[in-house]
Design a protein around this motif. Structure first.
Motif, PDB file in Angstrom:
ATOM      1  N   LYS A 186       0.827  -1.210   0.000  1.00  0.00           N
ATOM      2  CA  LYS A 186       0.000   0.000   0.000  1.00  0.00           C
ATOM      3  C   LYS A 186       0.859   1.257   0.000  1.00  0.00           C
ATOM      4  O   LYS A 186       1.786   1.405   0.784  1.00  0.00           O
ATOM      5  N   GLY A 187       0.532   2.163  -0.937  1.00  0.00           N
ATOM      6  CA  GLY A 187       1.247   3.425  -1.052  1.00  0.00           C
ATOM      7  C   GLY A 187       2.511   3.362  -1.877  1.00  0.00           C
ATOM      8  O   GLY A 187       3.204   4.365  -2.025  1.00  0.00           O
ATOM      9  N   THR A 188       2.843   2.178  -2.454  1.00  0.00           N
ATOM     10  CA  THR A 188       4.039   2.027  -3.273  1.00  0.00           C
ATOM     11  C   THR A 188       3.697   1.256  -4.543  1.00  0.00           C
ATOM     12  O   THR A 188       2.556   0.850  -4.751  1.00  0.00           O
ATOM     13  N   GLN A 189       4.714   1.041  -5.395  1.00  0.00           N
ATOM     14  CA  GLN A 189       4.571   0.222  -6.596  1.00  0.00           C
ATOM     15  C   GLN A 189       5.276  -1.118  -6.436  1.00  0.00           C
ATOM     16  O   GLN A 189       5.500  -1.833  -7.408  1.00  0.00           O
ATOM     17  N   ILE A 190       5.638  -1.461  -5.188  1.00  0.00           N
ATOM     18  CA  ILE A 190       6.289  -2.749  -4.912  1.00  0.00           C
ATOM     19  C   ILE A 190       5.221  -3.829  -4.845  1.00  0.00           C
ATOM     20  O   ILE A 190       4.234  -3.688  -4.120  1.00  0.00           O
ATOM     21  N   GLY A 191       5.404  -4.903  -5.578  1.00  0.00           N
ATOM     22  CA  GLY A 191       4.396  -5.956  -5.542  1.00  0.00           C
ATOM     23  C   GLY A 191       4.698  -7.064  -6.519  1.00  0.00           C
ATOM     24  O   GLY A 191       5.819  -7.215  -7.012  1.00  0.00           O
ATOM     25  N   ALA A 192       3.670  -7.864  -6.798  1.00  0.00           N
ATOM     26  CA  ALA A 192       3.807  -9.023  -7.683  1.00  0.00           C
ATOM     27  C   ALA A 192       2.441  -9.373  -8.243  1.00  0.00           C
ATOM     28  O   ALA A 192       1.427  -8.733  -7.930  1.00  0.00           O
ATOM     29  N   VAL A 193       2.404 -10.414  -9.090  1.00  0.00           N
ATOM     30  CA  VAL A 193       1.176 -10.918  -9.701  1.00  0.00           C
ATOM     31  C   VAL A 193       1.147 -12.426  -9.498  1.00  0.00           C
ATOM     32  O   VAL A 193       2.186 -13.101  -9.613  1.00  0.00           O
ATOM     33  N   THR A 194      -0.041 -12.974  -9.182  1.00  0.00           N
ATOM     34  CA  THR A 194      -0.148 -14.422  -8.970  1.00  0.00           C
ATOM     35  C   THR A 194       0.075 -15.169 -10.287  1.00  0.00           C
ATOM     36  O   THR A 194      -0.275 -14.692 -11.365  1.00  0.00           O
ATOM     37  N   ASP A 195       0.650 -16.374 -10.162  1.00  0.00           N
ATOM     38  CA  ASP A 195       0.905 -17.187 -11.351  1.00  0.00           C
ATOM     39  C   ASP A 195      -0.347 -17.992 -11.719  1.00  0.00           C
ATOM     40  O   ASP A 195      -1.436 -17.750 -11.180  1.00  0.00           O
ATOM     41  N   VAL A 196      -0.195 -18.958 -12.647  1.00  0.00           N
ATOM     42  CA  VAL A 196      -1.345 -19.727 -13.132  1.00  0.00           C
ATOM     43  C   VAL A 196      -1.980 -20.572 -12.026  1.00  0.00           C
ATOM     44  O   VAL A 196      -3.150 -20.959 -12.115  1.00  0.00           O
ATOM     45  N   ASP A 197      -1.233 -20.841 -10.950  1.00  0.00           N
ATOM     46  CA  ASP A 197      -1.767 -21.621  -9.821  1.00  0.00           C
ATOM     47  C   ASP A 197      -2.240 -20.736  -8.676  1.00  0.00           C
ATOM     48  O   ASP A 197      -2.510 -21.232  -7.575  1.00  0.00           O
ATOM     49  N   GLY A 198      -2.311 -19.426  -8.922  1.00  0.00           N
ATOM     50  CA  GLY A 198      -2.774 -18.505  -7.886  1.00  0.00           C
ATOM     51  C   GLY A 198      -1.752 -18.241  -6.802  1.00  0.00           C
ATOM     52  O   GLY A 198      -2.090 -17.680  -5.751  1.00  0.00           O
ATOM     53  N   LYS A 199      -0.479 -18.583  -7.021  1.00  0.00           N
ATOM     54  CA  LYS A 199       0.561 -18.402  -6.011  1.00  0.00           C
ATOM     55  C   LYS A 199       1.348 -17.127  -6.273  1.00  0.00           C
ATOM     56  O   LYS A 199       1.453 -16.668  -7.417  1.00  0.00           O
ATOM     57  N   PHE A 200       1.911 -16.552  -5.213  1.00  0.00           N
ATOM     58  CA  PHE A 200       2.756 -15.366  -5.344  1.00  0.00           C
ATOM     59  C   PHE A 200       3.890 -15.440  -4.342  1.00  0.00           C
ATOM     60  O   PHE A 200       3.782 -16.099  -3.295  1.00  0.00           O
ATOM     61  N   SER A 201       4.980 -14.757  -4.660  1.00  0.00           N
ATOM     62  CA  SER A 201       6.151 -14.724  -3.782  1.00  0.00           C
ATOM     63  C   SER A 201       7.004 -13.525  -4.162  1.00  0.00           C
ATOM     64  O   SER A 201       7.378 -13.365  -5.330  1.00  0.00           O
ATOM     65  N   PHE A 202       7.311 -12.649  -3.191  1.00  0.00           N
ATOM     66  CA  PHE A 202       8.182 -11.497  -3.432  1.00  0.00           C
ATOM     67  C   PHE A 202       8.712 -10.990  -2.108  1.00  0.00           C
ATOM     68  O   PHE A 202       8.251 -11.402  -1.032  1.00  0.00           O
ATOM     69  N   GLU A 203       9.704 -10.107  -2.164  1.00  0.00           N
ATOM     70  CA  GLU A 203      10.358  -9.586  -0.967  1.00  0.00           C
ATOM     71  C   GLU A 203       9.900  -8.165  -0.668  1.00  0.00           C
ATOM     72  O   GLU A 203       9.637  -7.379  -1.581  1.00  0.00           O
ATOM     73  N   LEU A 204       9.830  -7.845   0.635  1.00  0.00           N
ATOM     74  CA  LEU A 204       9.440  -6.519   1.099  1.00  0.00           C
ATOM     75  C   LEU A 204      10.445  -6.022   2.129  1.00  0.00           C
ATOM     76  O   LEU A 204      11.066  -6.832   2.825  1.00  0.00           O
ATOM     77  N   PRO A 205      10.625  -4.703   2.247  1.00  0.00           N
ATOM     78  CA  PRO A 205      11.493  -4.196   3.322  1.00  0.00           C
ATOM     79  C   PRO A 205      10.882  -4.495   4.689  1.00  0.00           C
ATOM     80  O   PRO A 205       9.675  -4.358   4.894  1.00  0.00           O
ATOM     81  N   LYS A 206      11.713  -4.901   5.606  1.00  0.00           N
ATOM     82  CA  LYS A 206      11.238  -5.293   6.933  1.00  0.00           C
ATOM     83  C   LYS A 206      10.874  -4.050   7.742  1.00  0.00           C
ATOM     84  O   LYS A 206      11.721  -3.210   8.031  1.00  0.00           O
TER      85      LYS A 206
END
Length: 455
Positions: A132-152
């Motif tokens: 929220k409030g940024t452009q950091i993110g990802a899109v789910t794959d064909v199996d509905g899964k997602f994985s990405f890194e965020l600042p702690k």
């Protein structure tokens, strides 16, 4: 090979010795409130050293005061540049002055993983996930899964969005991000866009004509003066023709065009109606431009502009210049509710394009033009000149004591306008009722120009 190694070693030793000797150069300085460039010039005069620096960055350091007796150049520069954000380094007989390099902080990151499903349990591919409030993110794959890194960090919020589904926000624990299992709910209203023609409603994708629809939120966002002004701002094809009389007179109706003029001229003067004016439909019935201009903005639910020949198939030749269809808000069922909306505005005349003479300039212009010279007129007697001199002196005395009327300002004023809307509504599924009372007081910039509207 041995000779080459000895030569390289000798060059390195000589270079090192030159830098060391340069650092030990000593100077005597007694400078007060001088620029940093003056300091560098003085050091260059007393030594064989040269400076390389950015003049703009050096100018930002301001003035310095230095007193040194048989002190090394290195110590002098260290004292002067301390806490300034600038640093220096020796390169032989060159001293390079540049900004300090900021320390790079390592950012600790966490890994966020999970799946996205719908209410039926089916995995959803292509779901957008953003911090929220940024452009950091990802899109789910064909199996509905997602994985990405965020600042702690604390209070991380992820926003899940997908066409046809309600947007969902999920908080993530910054310390230990466990796999997420997200379920998105369908949003039926987003898939039900329609075009309102005033006679029927048709789904947007099946309507072949050119139409633009605006909701009440969009109309009120760009202004609350009246519906016509809001449409002009939102749609480039809906234009209000420039008219100075309309700008100063609140009782004058605007000249409106949708997509240009008709080629027929003289109809407005002959029949009293504008041939370029579009057709206005209010809740399924034809109405006038005056009613639409006076319409309370709080009553409007949506506006649809029909722009092309498809509208003539519905309304006939009257729709040749386009159709503006207005739907008013229906009363909401539930408990009896009363709401009030007030709006206040100021209108000020703009006289910046006018550059007229003041009283002193006008009097001087008349004198230079010979208005007060009897010899330039038909009579040349001393009595006539005496009268003109007396008239000139009298007017000059009036100017000196402050007589200076700005005639353009006399018929104008700062107009104060205010609107008030009181609305009561309620009812159940069988019967709903709504009662609204509104008052609109418009004051134009011309004195004695005003309009009172009670609905």
């Amino acid at each position: 090979m041995m000779k080459l190694c000895i030569s390289l070693l000798l060059c390195f030793t000589l270079g090192l010795s030159a830098s060391t000797l340069a650092q030990q150069e000593r100077v005597n300085l007694d400078l007060k409130d001088v620029s940093i460039k003056v300091l560098f010039d003085e050091i260059q005069k007393q030594t064989n050293l040269s400076f390389v620096f950015n003049t703009e960055q050096a100018a930002k350091l301001g003035s310095v005061s230095v007193r040194a007796v048989d002190e090394t150049v290195e110590n002098v520069l260290r004292k002067v540049l301390m806490n300034t954000g600038m640093m220096f380094e020796f390169d032989g007989t060159l001293i390079i002055v540049r900004p300090e390099e900021p320390e790079k902080k390592e950012v600790t990151k966490i890994k966020v993983t999970g799946t996205v499903k719908d209410e039926k349990g089916e995995f959803l591919p292509g779901v957008t996930i953003l911090l929220k409030g940024t452009q950091i993110g990802a899109v789910t794959d064909v199996d509905g899964k997602f994985s990405f890194e965020l600042p702690k960090q604390d209070n991380l919020v992820l926003v899940f969005s997908f066409i046809g589904y309600k947007q969902q926000e999920v908080k993530v624990n910054g310390e230990d991000a466990k796999p997420l299992a997200i379920v998105l709910k369908e949003d039926v209203t987003e898939m039900d866009e329609v075009v309102v023609t005033g006679i029927y409603q048709r789904k947007k994708e099946s309507f072949t004509g050119s139409a633009t629809t605006f909701k009440k939120e969009e109309l009120k966002m760009v202004g609350s003066q009246n519906l016509i002004q809001s449409l002009k701002t939102l749609d480039p094809s809906f234009s209000i023709m420039e008219n100075n009389q309309f700008g100063s007179d609140p009782n004058r109706l605007p000249d409106i065009e949708i997509r240009g003029k008709t080629s027929v001229i003289g109809l407005k003067e002959q029949f009293g109606t504008d041939p370029n004016q579009p057709l206005f439909i209010l809740d399924g019935f034809e109405t006038t431009l005056q009613v639409i201009t006076d319409l309370n903005m709080e009553r409007v639910e949506s506006v649809t502009i029909l722009k092309d020949a498809a509208s003539t198939a519905i309304y006939g030749s009257k729709a040749a210049n386009g159709v503006v269809v207005i739907e008013t808000k229906r009363p909401e069922q539930g408990k009896f509710k009363i709401s009030y909306v007030g709006d206040f505005s100021l209108s000020m005349p703009d006289l910046s394009d006018y550059n007229l003479m003041n009283a002193a300039e006008k009097l001087e212009f008349e004198r230079l033009a010979g208005y007060y010279d009897a010899s330039s007129g038909s009579s040349g007697s001393r009595m006539t000149q005496s009268v003109l001199d007396s008239l000139y002196n009298s007017r000059r005395a009036d100017v000196a004591r402050g007589v200076n009327t700005y005639w353009l300002h006399e018929p104008l004023r700062v107009g104060f306008s205010h609107k008030h809307n009181l609305y009561a509504e309620g009812g159940d599924e069988a019967v709903r009722y709504g009662l609204g009372i509104n008052y609109n007081n418009i004051s134009g910039v011309m004195k004695m120009s005003s309009r009172n509207i009670i609905g």
